[in-house]
Motif scaffolding. Structure first.
Motif, PDB file in Angstrom:
ATOM      1  N   GLY A 160       0.782  -1.224   0.000  1.00  0.00           N
ATOM      2  CA  GLY A 160       0.000   0.000   0.000  1.00  0.00           C
ATOM      3  C   GLY A 160       0.811   1.269   0.000  1.00  0.00           C
ATOM      4  N   THR A 161       2.066   1.197  -0.432  1.00  0.00           N
ATOM      5  CA  THR A 161       2.903   2.390  -0.505  1.00  0.00           C
ATOM      6  C   THR A 161       3.790   2.308  -1.735  1.00  0.00           C
ATOM      7  N   PHE A 162       4.264   3.457  -2.184  1.00  0.00           N
ATOM      8  CA  PHE A 162       5.194   3.488  -3.310  1.00  0.00           C
ATOM      9  C   PHE A 162       6.613   3.245  -2.799  1.00  0.00           C
ATOM     10  N   PRO A 163       7.537   2.829  -3.682  1.00  0.00           N
ATOM     11  CA  PRO A 163       8.923   2.577  -3.259  1.00  0.00           C
ATOM     12  C   PRO A 163       9.669   3.877  -2.948  1.00  0.00           C
ATOM     13  N   LEU A 164       9.385   4.472  -1.794  1.00  0.00           N
ATOM     14  CA  LEU A 164       9.916   5.795  -1.456  1.00  0.00           C
ATOM     15  C   LEU A 164      11.421   5.796  -1.272  1.00  0.00           C
ATOM     16  N   ASP A 165      12.007   4.668  -0.912  1.00  0.00           N
ATOM     17  CA  ASP A 165      13.439   4.614  -0.653  1.00  0.00           C
ATOM     18  C   ASP A 165      14.230   4.108  -1.845  1.00  0.00           C
ATOM     19  N   ASP A 166      13.584   3.957  -2.983  1.00  0.00           N
ATOM     20  CA  ASP A 166      14.235   3.427  -4.176  1.00  0.00           C
ATOM     21  C   ASP A 166      14.275   4.514  -5.244  1.00  0.00           C
ATOM     22  N   VAL A 167      15.469   5.052  -5.509  1.00  0.00           N
ATOM     23  CA  VAL A 167      15.586   6.150  -6.471  1.00  0.00           C
ATOM     24  C   VAL A 167      15.343   5.694  -7.899  1.00  0.00           C
ATOM     25  N   THR A 168      15.345   4.384  -8.125  1.00  0.00           N
ATOM     26  CA  THR A 168      15.056   3.899  -9.475  1.00  0.00           C
ATOM     27  C   THR A 168      13.564   3.968  -9.794  1.00  0.00           C
ATOM     28  N   TRP A 169      12.713   4.204  -8.786  1.00  0.00           N
ATOM     29  CA  TRP A 169      11.287   4.403  -9.050  1.00  0.00           C
ATOM     30  C   TRP A 169      11.097   5.833  -9.527  1.00  0.00           C
ATOM     31  N   GLN A 170      10.999   6.019 -10.827  1.00  0.00           N
ATOM     32  CA  GLN A 170      10.928   7.347 -11.424  1.00  0.00           C
ATOM     33  C   GLN A 170       9.708   7.473 -12.331  1.00  0.00           C
ATOM     34  N   TYR A 171       8.612   6.938 -11.883  1.00  0.00           N
ATOM     35  CA  TYR A 171       7.425   6.851 -12.720  1.00  0.00           C
ATOM     36  C   TYR A 171       6.222   7.477 -12.016  1.00  0.00           C
ATOM     37  N   PRO A 172       5.252   7.993 -12.792  1.00  0.00           N
ATOM     38  CA  PRO A 172       4.034   8.539 -12.194  1.00  0.00           C
ATOM     39  C   PRO A 172       3.255   7.452 -11.446  1.00  0.00           C
ATOM     40  N   PRO A 173       2.290   7.856 -10.630  1.00  0.00           N
ATOM     41  CA  PRO A 173       1.644   6.883  -9.734  1.00  0.00           C
ATOM     42  C   PRO A 173       0.922   5.743 -10.428  1.00  0.00           C
ATOM     43  N   ALA A 174       0.316   5.979 -11.602  1.00  0.00           N
ATOM     44  CA  ALA A 174      -0.418   4.900 -12.266  1.00  0.00           C
ATOM     45  C   ALA A 174       0.495   3.795 -12.780  1.00  0.00           C
ATOM     46  N   ALA A 175       1.805   4.026 -12.775  1.00  0.00           N
ATOM     47  CA  ALA A 175       2.739   2.960 -13.150  1.00  0.00           C
ATOM     48  C   ALA A 175       2.642   1.780 -12.205  1.00  0.00           C
TER      49      ALA A 175
END
Length: 411
Positions: free
Chosen positions: A57-72
């Motif tokens: 239930g959360t986005f990968p906040l600690d992963d800088v490789t997550w560079q995508y808008p929320p619907a990804a």
């Protein structure tokens, strides 16, 4: 006779699609091993890691490789609908189904007046030239949404606007599909859809827009147009490094920030040109919407700090929509994109080590691929301008003074 010829052409099209897609599936399922680095590891390692975080239930906040808008999050989570398969295998099956959707979207209108099956052929022949990368990234799913938006655009502007907004929340670039939209219904639909989905993700999952700071801090990726400066500079003693940074192989060292800033400046100039075109365009045809989107995404791609191989999937899909109109003038840029796709698979994964080392072969491949994309961008922009912007009126020539009447002199 025409019906028989059309049926034979369709049979060849479907046969070509079936053979090429079977080969792609054999590669991603690793029945056969495609040469070079394993392109499927992004799915089995990176996407799978994000999947485990997103399930909480959360986005990968600690992963800088997550560079995508929320619907990804949706395509990353989508393998859950096929629980009887492993994560990677389920993802590949869903990517294949997105490919099927693109083909169907291109074939359905091809029998209408003024339409052509050429667009379907561009997709069928162009996409597999990228190799297994097509099914090993979620870009084919985004491309399906973008193609659906453009196909709907002429008759259903609200649907087009909603799909463009949804695509933008998947991977940003589909927002450019609206560049050529003139009906307010498309823009209102896009604004309502984007606002509603953004609010939903913001409320339901923390960190929905953390990707913006990660994107801001990116450098110059080794396959980008600006990277050619450093590939050549390394042969003349440039003291920099090639490192994994923010999820991609980037140049780090002296003047990298300057080149990255220049790339952002070029992107700004491209957007300025698109705004000028929109203000000046007066002649519009049914295919103008697709041609404007294709041109805008081309300009966005070539001026970006990053040109990943999967970006070509977008361009092939948009090129296919353009040439599905018989009156389209984007045939030459579409062929350049298809050629660039073939060079791309030679560059990545086949020759990626040469690119990373900046040897002559690697620099040649990169210069050729990026050169084709630049040529496609300039050609598309020129043709879009000349087909839609009327020439400036020329001032009438001032009247010439009459020659004085001369009376012949008698000898």
């Amino acid at each position: 006779m025409e019906t028989k010829g059309a049926g034979r052409s369709l049979a060849w099209l479907l046969a070509t699609w079936g053979v090429t897609r079977a080969v792609l599936l054999l590669f991603v399922f690793q029945v056969f091993v495609f040469p070079g680095p394993d392109v499927t590891s992004d799915v089995s390692v990176i996407y799978r890691g994000w999947y485990e975080v997103l399930r909480q239930g959360t986005f990968p906040l600690d992963d800088v490789t997550w560079q995508y808008p929320p619907a990804a999050a949706l395509p990353v989570l989508s393998p859950a609908v096929l629980p009887f398969l492993s994560y990677a295998h389920a993802f590949f099956v869903l990517a294949f189904l997105a490919d099927v959707a693109v083909l169907a979207l291109l074939l359905c209108p091809s029998r209408r007046p003024g339409r052509s099956p050429r667009g379907a052929w561009v997709w069928v022949a162009g996409a597999p030239l990228l190799g297994p990368t097509v099914y090993a990234r979620y870009d084919v799913m985004v491309t399906a949404v973008a193609v659906a938006a453009l196909v709907a655009g002429a008759r259903h502007p609200r649907v087009m606007g909603a799909l463009s907004a949804f695509g933008a929340l998947l991977k940003v670039w589909p927002a450019l599909l609206l560049v050529g939209a003139v009906r307010r219904r498309a823009w209102w639909s896009a604004a309502v859809t984007a606002s509603g989905l953004a609010a939903l993700f913001s409320v339901s999952m923390p960190g929905a827009f953390a990707f913006l700071s990660f994107q801001r801090d990116r450098g110059t990726e080794v396959e980008s147009l600006g990277a050619l400066v450093f590939h050549v500079a390394r042969h003349f003693g440039w003291q920099g490094q090639v490192l994994l940074n923010y999820g991609s192989i980037e140049f780090l060292g002296p003047y990298v920030g300057l080149v990255s800033t220049a790339a952002l400046g070029l992107t700004g100039a491209a957007f300025g040109w698109l705004l000028l075109w929109r203000l000046r365009a007066a002649r519009r045809a049914p295919h103008t919407l697709a041609e404007a989107a294709f041109t805008a995404v081309l300009l966005f791609t070539v001026t970006s700090r990053v040109i990943s191989p999967q970006y070509l999937v977008w361009l092939i899909g948009l090129a296919a929509v353009c040439v599905s109109y018989r009156a389209s003038r984007m045939g030459a840029p579409a062929l350049m994109v298809v050629a660039a796709s073939f060079v791309t698979v030679v560059e990545f994964p086949l020759g990626f080590l040469h690119v990373v080392l900046s040897d002559r072969y690697g620099v040649f491949l990169l210069a050729l691929r990026n050169g084709l994309l630049v040529a496609a961008s300039l050609t598309a922009a020129r043709r879009l301008w000349h087909s839609t912007v009327p020439p400036a009126p020329t001032a009438p020539l001032p009247p010439q003074p009459a020659e004085p009447h001369q009376t012949p002199v008698s000898p």
